[in-house]
Design a protein around this motif. Structure first.
Motif, PDB file in Angstrom:
ATOM      1  N   UNK A   1      13.561  56.066  32.183  1.00 52.22           N
ATOM      2  CA  UNK A   1      14.759  56.121  31.341  1.00 52.22           C
ATOM      3  C   UNK A   1      14.981  54.801  30.609  1.00 52.22           C
ATOM      4  N   UNK A   2      14.638  53.677  31.227  1.00 51.87           N
ATOM      5  CA  UNK A   2      14.753  52.391  30.537  1.00 51.87           C
ATOM      6  C   UNK A   2      13.810  52.339  29.344  1.00 51.87           C
ATOM      7  N   UNK A   3      12.618  52.892  29.509  1.00 50.82           N
ATOM      8  CA  UNK A   3      11.670  52.936  28.384  1.00 50.82           C
ATOM      9  C   UNK A   3      12.228  53.795  27.253  1.00 50.82           C
ATOM     10  N   UNK A   4      12.781  54.952  27.598  1.00 50.12           N
ATOM     11  CA  UNK A   4      13.386  55.808  26.576  1.00 50.12           C
ATOM     12  C   UNK A   4      14.585  55.129  25.931  1.00 50.12           C
ATOM     13  N   UNK A   5      15.330  54.352  26.712  1.00 51.51           N
ATOM     14  CA  UNK A   5      16.469  53.610  26.175  1.00 51.51           C
ATOM     15  C   UNK A   5      16.025  52.709  25.038  1.00 51.51           C
ATOM     16  N   UNK A   6      14.937  51.991  25.243  1.00 48.68           N
ATOM     17  CA  UNK A   6      14.442  51.078  24.211  1.00 48.68           C
ATOM     18  C   UNK A   6      14.052  51.836  22.947  1.00 48.68           C
ATOM     19  N   UNK A   7      13.346  52.931  23.114  1.00 50.62           N
ATOM     20  CA  UNK A   7      12.879  53.700  21.956  1.00 50.62           C
ATOM     21  C   UNK A   7      14.059  54.322  21.223  1.00 50.62           C
TER      22      UNK A   7
ATOM     23  N   UNK B   1      18.195  54.277  16.897  1.00 50.73           N
ATOM     24  CA  UNK B   1      19.632  54.459  16.679  1.00 50.73           C
ATOM     25  C   UNK B   1      20.331  53.303  16.006  1.00 50.73           C
ATOM     26  N   UNK B   2      19.845  52.082  16.183  1.00 45.92           N
ATOM     27  CA  UNK B   2      20.548  50.930  15.604  1.00 45.92           C
ATOM     28  C   UNK B   2      20.073  50.578  14.203  1.00 45.92           C
ATOM     29  N   UNK B   3      19.231  51.411  13.633  1.00 48.49           N
ATOM     30  CA  UNK B   3      18.650  51.111  12.326  1.00 48.49           C
ATOM     31  C   UNK B   3      19.700  50.703  11.297  1.00 48.49           C
ATOM     32  N   UNK B   4      20.784  51.437  11.197  1.00 48.05           N
ATOM     33  CA  UNK B   4      21.829  51.128  10.218  1.00 48.05           C
ATOM     34  C   UNK B   4      23.188  50.937  10.874  1.00 48.05           C
ATOM     35  N   UNK B   5      23.173  50.419  12.097  1.00 51.88           N
ATOM     36  CA  UNK B   5      24.406  50.245  12.863  1.00 51.88           C
ATOM     37  C   UNK B   5      24.440  48.820  13.401  1.00 51.88           C
TER      38      UNK B   5
ATOM     39  N   UNK C   1      28.364  47.314  17.975  1.00 46.25           N
ATOM     40  CA  UNK C   1      29.029  48.616  17.936  1.00 46.25           C
ATOM     41  C   UNK C   1      28.145  49.676  18.585  1.00 46.25           C
ATOM     42  N   UNK C   2      26.843  49.560  18.391  1.00 39.31           N
ATOM     43  CA  UNK C   2      25.908  50.486  19.039  1.00 39.31           C
ATOM     44  C   UNK C   2      26.013  50.362  20.557  1.00 39.31           C
ATOM     45  N   UNK C   3      26.170  49.146  21.055  1.00 38.54           N
ATOM     46  CA  UNK C   3      26.338  48.929  22.496  1.00 38.54           C
ATOM     47  C   UNK C   3      27.621  49.588  22.980  1.00 38.54           C
ATOM     48  N   UNK C   4      28.678  49.491  22.176  1.00 40.27           N
ATOM     49  CA  UNK C   4      29.947  50.137  22.521  1.00 40.27           C
ATOM     50  C   UNK C   4      29.769  51.655  22.631  1.00 40.27           C
TER      51      UNK C   4
ATOM     52  N   UNK D   1      20.351  42.727  24.571  1.00 36.73           N
ATOM     53  CA  UNK D   1      19.219  43.643  24.413  1.00 36.73           C
ATOM     54  C   UNK D   1      19.277  44.356  23.070  1.00 36.73           C
ATOM     55  N   UNK D   2      20.452  44.867  22.715  1.00 39.62           N
ATOM     56  CA  UNK D   2      20.581  45.575  21.444  1.00 39.62           C
ATOM     57  C   UNK D   2      20.404  44.625  20.262  1.00 39.62           C
ATOM     58  N   UNK D   3      20.880  43.387  20.401  1.00 38.28           N
ATOM     59  CA  UNK D   3      20.649  42.407  19.327  1.00 38.28           C
ATOM     60  C   UNK D   3      19.166  42.110  19.191  1.00 38.28           C
ATOM     61  N   UNK D   4      18.497  41.950  20.312  1.00 34.18           N
ATOM     62  CA  UNK D   4      17.055  41.691  20.274  1.00 34.18           C
ATOM     63  C   UNK D   4      16.318  42.860  19.621  1.00 34.18           C
TER      64      UNK D   4
END
Length: 145
Positions: A18-24, A29-33, A37-40, A88-91
């Motif tokens: 699930x962690x691997x799927x989280x990254x993908x 998902x964060x392409x234009x976000x 806010x995506x983390x929220x 993580x999301x920023x990275x």
């Protein structure tokens, strides 16, 4: 079957998957976000999913049944998790998922060190060798030639 479902190895492997799927999924998902806010959004989804899971499995506990010490460390854990997710999301916003995820998994190395220093856990030489190899492997996977 019940022994299999009670196995830490099963749940650790599922966690890794699930962690691997989280990254993908997050990278897409964060392409234009905005990454914060995506983390929220992710956090709201997790909160709802866990509430539904607790309700479905009748695992709710009374809040006054939990000690102050447990609350303190659960709050600290929540703050650390939140900080980890923001980072993580920023990275992921700036880097490739295939490079960000291995660096994030250096947490395995840090857990071994913190476990030994703060919890008194003892690892044998071969365990420390494995920890070192994980660290080296993460760096090699993340290094972009």
């Amino acid at each position: 079957m019940n022994q299999f479902l009670g196995s830490w190895q099963l749940w650790a492997c599922l966690s890794a998957a699930f962690a691997a799927l989280t990254a993908i999924f997050a990278k897409i998902g964060i392409e234009n976000v905005n990454s914060d806010f995506a983390t929220f959004i992710r956090t709201v989804v997790i909160l709802g999913a866990l509430a539904a899971f607790l309700a479905a499995t009748s695992q709710w506990q009374r809040f006054d049944s939990i000690s102050g010490r447990s609350y303190l460390f659960l709050v600290l854990s929540g703050l650390a998790t939140g900080a980890s997710w923001v980072c993580y999301f920023r990275a992921l916003k700036f880097g490739n998922a295939s490079q960000v995820a291995p660096i994030d998994k250096l947490s395995v190395v840090l857990v071994a060190i913190f476990g030994a220093l703060l919890l008194g856990e003892r690892l044998a030489f071969r365990n420390w060798l494995g920890v070192g190899l994980i660290g080296i492997g993460a760096m090699l996977v993340a290094y972009k030639a």
